[in-house]
Design a protein around this motif. Structure first.
Motif, PDB file in Angstrom:
ATOM      1  N   ARG A  12       0.836  -1.203   0.000  1.00  0.00           N
ATOM      2  CA  ARG A  12       0.000   0.000   0.000  1.00  0.00           C
ATOM      3  C   ARG A  12       0.873   1.257   0.000  1.00  0.00           C
ATOM      4  O   ARG A  12       0.548   2.249  -0.650  1.00  0.00           O
ATOM      5  N   GLU A  32       0.690   4.366  -2.628  1.00  0.00           N
ATOM      6  CA  GLU A  32       0.464   5.730  -2.141  1.00  0.00           C
ATOM      7  C   GLU A  32       1.425   6.739  -2.753  1.00  0.00           C
ATOM      8  O   GLU A  32       1.113   7.924  -2.834  1.00  0.00           O
ATOM      9  N   CYS A  51       0.581   9.362  -6.714  1.00  0.00           N
ATOM     10  CA  CYS A  51      -0.594  10.148  -6.342  1.00  0.00           C
ATOM     11  C   CYS A  51      -0.679  11.512  -7.023  1.00  0.00           C
ATOM     12  O   CYS A  51      -1.193  12.465  -6.452  1.00  0.00           O
ATOM     13  N   TYR A  61      -8.457  10.560  -5.416  1.00  0.00           N
ATOM     14  CA  TYR A  61      -8.262   9.181  -4.956  1.00  0.00           C
ATOM     15  C   TYR A  61      -6.931   8.590  -5.384  1.00  0.00           C
ATOM     16  O   TYR A  61      -6.672   7.405  -5.168  1.00  0.00           O
ATOM     17  N   LYS A  94      -4.780   5.749  -3.560  1.00  0.00           N
ATOM     18  CA  LYS A  94      -5.657   5.250  -2.500  1.00  0.00           C
ATOM     19  C   LYS A  94      -6.470   4.038  -2.934  1.00  0.00           C
ATOM     20  O   LYS A  94      -6.541   3.705  -4.109  1.00  0.00           O
ATOM     21  N   ASP A  95      -7.121   3.449  -1.958  1.00  0.00           N
ATOM     22  CA  ASP A  95      -8.026   2.323  -2.197  1.00  0.00           C
ATOM     23  C   ASP A  95      -9.411   2.879  -2.501  1.00  0.00           C
ATOM     24  O   ASP A  95      -9.977   3.624  -1.707  1.00  0.00           O
TER      25      ASP A  95
END
Length: 89
Positions: free
Chosen positions: A15, A19, A22, A54, A57-58
């Motif tokens: 993750r 991130e 972005c 987003y 992100k998830d």
């Protein structure tokens, strides 16, 4: 349609790695445990800059909500399939 034998294993990303992607010129998303590089799609996104909110992100809870407000789920699935690059470790 490809068989399971034809599919290559997906590269794994943490993750934290996702991130880092972005920005408008480097935009990755997570959806249901898979990682998508949406950078090439950014300028075509019908919601304009909304996708940038987003980035990195998830979006597993966001996309079904978006689909419930008029965006055809088949279109979303197609775009995700086109931009799949891996899965979350």
């Amino acid at each position: 349609m490809t068989s399971k034998e034809d599919e290559k294993p997906l590269k794994e990303y943490t993750r934290a790695q996702v991130e880092q992607h972005c920005t408008h010129d480097d935009l990755w998303l997570i959806f249901r445990g898979k990682v998508y590089n949406m950078t090439p799609y950014f300028n075509q996104h019908p919601g304009g800059l909304a996708i940038l909110r987003y980035a990195g992100k998830d979006v597993s809870t966001v996309l079904p909500y978006v689909a419930s407000h008029g965006i055809a789920w088949k279109i979303i699935e197609k775009k995700l399939e086109e931009h799949l690059i891996g899965k979350v470790k």
